[in-house]
Design a protein around this motif. Sequence first.
Motif, PDB file in Angstrom:
ATOM      1  N   CYS A   8      31.851  39.946  40.192  1.00 49.40           N
ATOM      2  CA  CYS A   8      32.170  39.721  38.779  1.00 49.40           C
ATOM      3  C   CYS A   8      30.867  39.905  37.989  1.00 49.40           C
ATOM      4  CB  CYS A   8      32.745  38.314  38.582  1.00 49.40           C
ATOM      5  SG  CYS A   8      31.573  36.991  38.943  1.00 49.40           S
ATOM      6  N   HIS A   9      30.840  39.603  36.720  1.00 51.00           N
ATOM      7  CA  HIS A   9      29.632  39.839  35.921  1.00 51.00           C
ATOM      8  C   HIS A   9      28.521  38.838  36.216  1.00 51.00           C
ATOM      9  CE1 HIS A   9      27.098  40.227  32.297  1.00 51.00           C
ATOM     10  NE2 HIS A   9      27.394  41.497  32.490  1.00 51.00           N
ATOM     11  N   CYS A  10      28.880  37.580  36.362  1.00 49.18           N
ATOM     12  CA  CYS A  10      27.843  36.545  36.552  1.00 49.18           C
ATOM     13  C   CYS A  10      27.393  36.426  38.009  1.00 49.18           C
ATOM     14  CB  CYS A  10      28.333  35.204  36.034  1.00 49.18           C
ATOM     15  SG  CYS A  10      29.593  34.420  37.066  1.00 49.18           S
ATOM     16  N   GLY A  11      28.147  36.989  38.923  1.00 48.10           N
ATOM     17  CA  GLY A  11      27.767  36.949  40.329  1.00 48.10           C
ATOM     18  C   GLY A  11      28.350  35.783  41.111  1.00 48.10           C
ATOM     19  N   GLU A  12      29.080  34.933  40.431  1.00 47.25           N
ATOM     20  CA  GLU A  12      29.706  33.793  41.097  1.00 47.25           C
ATOM     21  C   GLU A  12      30.708  34.265  42.168  1.00 47.25           C
ATOM     22  OE1 GLU A  12      28.568  30.879  39.849  1.00 47.25           O
ATOM     23  OE2 GLU A  12      30.156  29.382  39.867  1.00 47.25           O
ATOM     24  N   CYS A  74      37.130  35.228  37.422  1.00 50.05           N
ATOM     25  CA  CYS A  74      36.025  34.288  37.576  1.00 50.05           C
ATOM     26  C   CYS A  74      36.119  33.245  36.469  1.00 50.05           C
ATOM     27  CB  CYS A  74      34.702  35.041  37.491  1.00 50.05           C
ATOM     28  SG  CYS A  74      33.276  33.938  37.385  1.00 50.05           S
ATOM     29  N   LYS A  76      33.856  31.473  35.317  1.00 47.30           N
ATOM     30  CA  LYS A  76      32.612  31.369  34.549  1.00 47.30           C
ATOM     31  C   LYS A  76      32.483  32.544  33.566  1.00 47.30           C
ATOM     32  CE  LYS A  76      27.733  30.585  35.559  1.00 47.30           C
ATOM     33  NZ  LYS A  76      26.806  30.573  36.698  1.00 47.30           N
ATOM     34  N   CYS A  77      32.583  33.780  34.069  1.00 46.55           N
ATOM     35  CA  CYS A  77      32.371  34.938  33.181  1.00 46.55           C
ATOM     36  C   CYS A  77      33.670  35.616  32.763  1.00 46.55           C
ATOM     37  CB  CYS A  77      31.432  35.951  33.821  1.00 46.55           C
ATOM     38  SG  CYS A  77      32.125  36.808  35.244  1.00 46.55           S
TER      39      CYS A  77
HETATM   40 ZN   LIG Z   1      31.642  35.554  37.069  1.00 44.20          ZN
END
Ligand SMILES: [Zn+2]
Length: 118
Positions: A8-12, A74, A76-77
């Motif tokens: 995903c974008h944030c890496g989570e 995700c 988060k992001c």
């Molecule tokens: Zn993310």
Amino acid sequence: MKKFQGSCHCGEVSFSFQEEEITSGLRCTCSYCERRGSAVSKFILSKDDLIVNVAFSNLSLYQFDTKIAKHYFCNKCGIHPFVETLRDPGKFRVNLGCIDGIDVDKLEIDIFDGKNLL
Ligand SMILES: [Zn+2]
């Protein structure tokens, strides 16, 4: 077979799978995908073949209409790395934009008539 990695974008959320070279993808016309705007894989992966770094229960899930397809994202992001398909429950298509080294604009993209499916 080649190993692909994505996130995903944030890496989570990160994931990996093995597949032949990726040269094409799908853009779905359903009301959700039209808004989301990303192209997904033509190939589908079983849950065993899609290696994800977090438990599915830790992802956010969005469902609509028949509530068969599972749109994971995700929490988060907000990026949606993969979807459990409507026609093949238990199998996944991945968001091609999330895969390392793949330039979606260079792929051959087919239109998938999702809005008339069901
Ligand atoms: Zn993310």
